[in-house]
Scaffold this active site. Structure first.
Site, PDB file in Angstrom:
ATOM      1  N   LYS A 131       0.904  -0.959  -0.177  1.00 56.78           N
ATOM      2  CA  LYS A 131      -0.184  -0.035  -0.047  1.00 56.78           C
ATOM      3  C   LYS A 131       0.920   1.237  -0.048  1.00 56.78           C
ATOM      4  O   LYS A 131       1.083   1.831   1.005  1.00 56.78           O
ATOM      5  CB  LYS A 131      -0.770   0.068   1.246  1.00 56.78           C
ATOM      6  CG  LYS A 131      -2.168   0.900   1.076  1.00 56.78           C
ATOM      7  CD  LYS A 131      -3.065   0.396   2.171  1.00 56.78           C
ATOM      8  CE  LYS A 131      -3.961   1.358   2.572  1.00 56.78           C
ATOM      9  NZ  LYS A 131      -5.013   1.722   1.254  1.00 56.78           N
TER      10      LYS A 131
HETATM   11  N1  PMP Z   1      -7.295  -2.148  -2.796  1.00 55.09           N
HETATM   12  C1  PMP Z   1      -6.775  -1.330  -2.607  1.00 55.09           C
HETATM   13  C2  PMP Z   1      -6.070  -0.505  -3.915  1.00 55.09           C
HETATM   14  C3  PMP Z   1      -7.018  -0.593  -1.586  1.00 55.09           C
HETATM   15  O1  PMP Z   1      -6.683   0.803  -1.451  1.00 55.09           O
HETATM   16  C4  PMP Z   1      -7.690  -0.887  -0.298  1.00 55.09           C
HETATM   17  C5  PMP Z   1      -8.067  -0.140   0.743  1.00 55.09           C
HETATM   18  N2  PMP Z   1      -6.863  -0.158   1.794  1.00 55.09           N
HETATM   19  C6  PMP Z   1      -8.324  -2.100  -0.671  1.00 55.09           C
HETATM   20  C7  PMP Z   1      -7.947  -2.851  -1.709  1.00 55.09           C
HETATM   21  C8  PMP Z   1      -8.908  -2.804   0.509  1.00 55.09           C
HETATM   22  O2  PMP Z   1      -7.920  -3.242   1.518  1.00 55.09           O
HETATM   23  P1  PMP Z   1      -8.316  -3.267   2.952  1.00 55.09           P
HETATM   24  O3  PMP Z   1      -9.479  -4.137   3.218  1.00 55.09           O
HETATM   25  O4  PMP Z   1      -6.944  -3.942   3.639  1.00 55.09           O
HETATM   26  O5  PMP Z   1      -8.713  -1.827   3.502  1.00 55.09           O
END
Ligand code: PMP
Length: 309
Positions: free
Chosen positions: A160
């Site tokens: 991320k």
């Molecule tokens: N994909 C992307 C590109 C994201 O930015 C997010 C948000 N964090 C997610 C998926 C979902 O991840 P999470 O469930 O860990 O928030």
């Protein structure tokens, strides 16, 4: 005289400061090269307990720490310390409502040159108040993006990273400018990856299907939660496999999920209507189980919630 309500408190350079004092230089490596990685974590307010419950905090910090290896980041704070910092910024800010916690590990040196090795990294963390990030009631109109998802051998989506959100921003803006709520990314090979900041699920014949961890996605904490809840709480079969674009148009149900998005039904893709334009029954059941779980109301999954106060 009314008691002073503190403004948001941030963690910055090893201490707690008012958010206005948490500032970096324009020479910072991360600002110049996008060399930061972060998390988005939610805390839900539980009125009965008058407490904020942070959802899957260790899982978020664990993802962050593992991804530090990809960007060659080394910081003094360990897993336990980062978890505590995430809770402490909420306590010091005195928030008793829904919050979004944003820890960031970033290359903090004032040095020139695009490299990840040997550049000092630091941790900072701030919080904001956050309710629903997108419409989770009536369903979203989405469009397949003309922008492709970053591939693992270019900028790994599993990290991320701050820089990778240029890709997300381009896709989300294109979709919104064209009158849609959200974008669906395809990979360079044409298979489906995810949304701009959320993972995508489709439902076909009572089976719940999502792209695998090697499909240029951020492997979402919510994605893992939904997979487990679909299996355990709803007794559904869950399949991780590559998804073709046209499968989106013919699926029984579609929904996004993510920390920000929560569980967000999709009612159309490229103007093809899904489930008559309303959230599907499995999506609604998963939504309902998910919200009970994150608010600490389901005893089976209470261990996923960490009380702040
Ligand atoms: N994909 C992307 C590109 C994201 O930015 C997010 C948000 N964090 C997610 C998926 C979902 O991840 P999470 O469930 O860990 O928030």
């Amino acid at each position: 005289m009314a008691a002073m309500i503190p403004g948001p408190i941030a963690y910055f350079n090893g201490g707690y400061v008012p958010i206005e004092d948490a500032k970096i230089s324009i020479m910072t490596h991360a600002f110049n090269y996008g060399t930061g990685l972060f998390e988005g974590i939610r805390g839900y307010y539980n009125a009965e307990e008058d407490n904020v419950l942070v959802f899957k905090l260790p899982e978020h910090v664990d993802r962050m720490m593992r991804n530090c290896r990809i960007l060659c980041m080394d910081i003094p704070e360990d897993q336990a310390a980062i978890e505590e910092i995430c809770l402490e910024v909420i306590r010091r800010s005195g928030f008793r409502e829904g919050v979004y916690i944003r820890p960031i590990i970033y290359k903090s040196e004032h040095s020139l040159g695009p490299t990840v090795k040997g550049v000092e990294s630091r941790l900072c963390c701030y919080i904001i108040k956050l309710g629903d990030y997108c419409d989770i009631e009536s369903g979203l109109d989405v469009a397949v993006s003309s922008w492709r998802r970053l591939s693992d051998n270019a900028i790994p989506s599993r990290v991320k990273s701050t820089g990778s959100y240029i890709n997300s921003s381009l896709a989300a803006s294109e979709a919104k400018q064209a009158g849609f709520h959200e974008a669906v990314f395809l990979r360079e090979d044409g298979t489906v990856a995810e949304g701009s900041a959320m993972n995508l699920f489709l439902v076909q014949n009572n089976k719940v299907i999502t792209s695998p961890p090697n499909a240029d996605i951020l492997v979402g904490i919510t994605r893992n939660t939904i997979m487990q809840l679909a299996r355990e709480a709803l007794g559904l079969e869950v399949i991780e496999r590559n998804i073709g674009r046209s499968e989106l148009y013919v699926s029984d149900e579609l929904f996004f999920c993510g920390t920000g998005a929560q569980v967000a039904p999709v009612r159309s893709v490229d103007r093809r209507v899904i489930n008559g334009g309303t959230p599907g029954p499995i999506t609604k059941q998963l939504q309902s189980v998910y919200f009970d779980v994150v608010q600490g109301k389901n005893p089976n999954y209470r261990h996923w919630c960490r009380a702040v106060y």
